[in-house]
Design a protein around this motif. Sequence first.
Motif, PDB file in Angstrom:
ATOM      1  N   LEU A  65       0.867  -1.169   0.000  1.00 49.37           N
ATOM      2  CA  LEU A  65       0.000   0.000   0.000  1.00 49.37           C
ATOM      3  C   LEU A  65       0.905   1.220   0.000  1.00 49.37           C
ATOM      4  O   LEU A  65       1.733   1.387   0.894  1.00 49.37           O
ATOM      5  CB  LEU A  65      -0.920   0.011   1.221  1.00 49.37           C
ATOM      6  CG  LEU A  65      -2.148  -0.903   1.113  1.00 49.37           C
ATOM      7  CD1 LEU A  65      -2.721  -1.205   2.478  1.00 49.37           C
ATOM      8  CD2 LEU A  65      -3.210  -0.288   0.203  1.00 49.37           C
ATOM      9  N   VAL A  66       0.762   2.046  -1.027  1.00 41.24           N
ATOM     10  CA  VAL A  66       1.602   3.243  -1.119  1.00 41.24           C
ATOM     11  C   VAL A  66       1.330   4.162   0.069  1.00 41.24           C
ATOM     12  O   VAL A  66       2.251   4.734   0.656  1.00 41.24           O
ATOM     13  CB  VAL A  66       1.357   3.971  -2.458  1.00 41.24           C
ATOM     14  CG1 VAL A  66       2.125   5.292  -2.505  1.00 41.24           C
ATOM     15  CG2 VAL A  66       1.774   3.071  -3.626  1.00 41.24           C
ATOM     16  N   ASP A  67       0.071   4.289   0.447  1.00 43.50           N
ATOM     17  CA  ASP A  67      -0.311   5.109   1.592  1.00 43.50           C
ATOM     18  C   ASP A  67       0.081   4.386   2.886  1.00 43.50           C
ATOM     19  O   ASP A  67      -0.435   3.312   3.201  1.00 43.50           O
ATOM     20  CB  ASP A  67      -1.814   5.353   1.544  1.00 43.50           C
ATOM     21  CG  ASP A  67      -2.287   6.297   2.634  1.00 43.50           C
ATOM     22  OD1 ASP A  67      -2.284   5.899   3.802  1.00 43.50           O
ATOM     23  OD2 ASP A  67      -2.668   7.436   2.303  1.00 43.50           O
ATOM     24  N   LYS A  68       0.988   4.988   3.640  1.00 40.19           N
ATOM     25  CA  LYS A  68       1.536   4.312   4.822  1.00 40.19           C
ATOM     26  C   LYS A  68       0.503   4.161   5.925  1.00 40.19           C
ATOM     27  O   LYS A  68       0.512   3.158   6.664  1.00 40.19           O
ATOM     28  CB  LYS A  68       2.766   5.062   5.321  1.00 40.19           C
ATOM     29  CG  LYS A  68       3.901   5.057   4.296  1.00 40.19           C
ATOM     30  CD  LYS A  68       5.206   5.574   4.861  1.00 40.19           C
ATOM     31  CE  LYS A  68       6.304   5.466   3.803  1.00 40.19           C
ATOM     32  NZ  LYS A  68       7.635   5.820   4.353  1.00 40.19           N
ATOM     33  N   ALA A  69      -0.409   5.119   6.068  1.00 43.51           N
ATOM     34  CA  ALA A  69      -1.464   4.998   7.078  1.00 43.51           C
ATOM     35  C   ALA A  69      -2.379   3.822   6.760  1.00 43.51           C
ATOM     36  O   ALA A  69      -2.792   3.073   7.663  1.00 43.51           O
ATOM     37  CB  ALA A  69      -2.260   6.297   7.156  1.00 43.51           C
ATOM     38  N   ALA A  70      -2.699   3.636   5.469  1.00 47.53           N
ATOM     39  CA  ALA A  70      -3.531   2.501   5.065  1.00 47.53           C
ATOM     40  C   ALA A  70      -2.813   1.184   5.328  1.00 47.53           C
ATOM     41  O   ALA A  70      -3.423   0.202   5.775  1.00 47.53           O
ATOM     42  CB  ALA A  70      -3.898   2.625   3.589  1.00 47.53           C
TER      43      ALA A  70
END
Length: 385
Positions: free
Chosen positions: A56-61
């Motif tokens: 997942l590029v988005d680290k929070a996700a």
Amino acid sequence: MRHISILGSTGSVGTQALDVIAANPERFCVDGLAAYHNDELLEKQMRLFQPAQAVLVDKAAAERLRKRYQGTTEILDGEDALLTVATLPATETVLTAMVGFVGLKPTLAAIDAGKTIALANKETLVAAGEIVMQRAREKQVKILPVDSEHSAIYQALNGESRQSVSRLILTASGGPFRGFNRQQLASVTIADCLRHPNWSMGKKITVDSATLVNKGLEVIEAHWLFDVDYDSIVVSVHPQSIVHSMVEYIDGSVIAQLGQPDMRVPIQYAFSYPERLRSTFPRLDFHAMKDLTFAAPDMDTFPSLRMAVEAGRTGGTLPCVFNAANEEAVAAFLTGNIGFLAIYQVIEQVMASHQIMSSPVLEEIFAANDWARAQARKIIDGMAG
């Protein structure tokens, strides 16, 4: 068993690719999956296909997913992790289905690792076609097109001499606003834009189809994929989306590829190439067809096609700038910051103010992309203000 990694697994092409894999478990398996921020759908895909790695590029996700996932798949995060999934040792084919310029780095990494590329990320060739195709030749890597139009041309060229090609004819549905004039386009909404008559696609590509930017990107992509000059690439508006594209030969013969508007067909062809696999996809009923019509595109009302061809002919960093300006303009349109017609204004103004670099190296491509995005945001801020 062909091992496949999918970049953009939660998008329209990625989910349909997984449908193809699920329908052919004896032929395909999944090594890696990558998405931007849709952790819930990615988790479902991980549980079903059990890849070695997922990104997942988005680290929070990614952190959300790690907290609840219990399984064998390693979860990575950040844009650099895309390169890891693109180069997994067991992977033979990498489907590059992420939308936008972000697909360039992992595609090049996969080429360097000797992977076959199933290309659904047209922006890669638009921004850096010369570099990508040269790298593929050096590494003896196949680039198999997944876009329905380019897959159609690839199939129509099969077994024919490239010297006998007269023209490539790319078909276009015309999008939801076919037949509109500029006055009508001035008041279209986001919801209007996203109601494509034939295809189910992600938001960005659906907007690109409505503006005809998508067809402009495809013209540039066809130039690089098939080594055909721009004078020999024609766009024809075909509202039924049954003829996916055609090749005209020097003797006047035209070979067309026809099928339902279903992306699973070109995806499966790219995965199984050079074989064809049986499928249960819907078939054409020729007796039920009322008509197949074709018309020239209206490049006065939809000027992006003209601008794209201009960018392609000029070359250098201009195609990358065209693409970057469009990505920023579409993002602004989808958030309600600018109107539909402003997309064309942003692209035109960014292109006009760019100092073109001929034969750019990769670092200069990335610099041009960054410059164009910053310039586009300035113009958009001015419009919003």
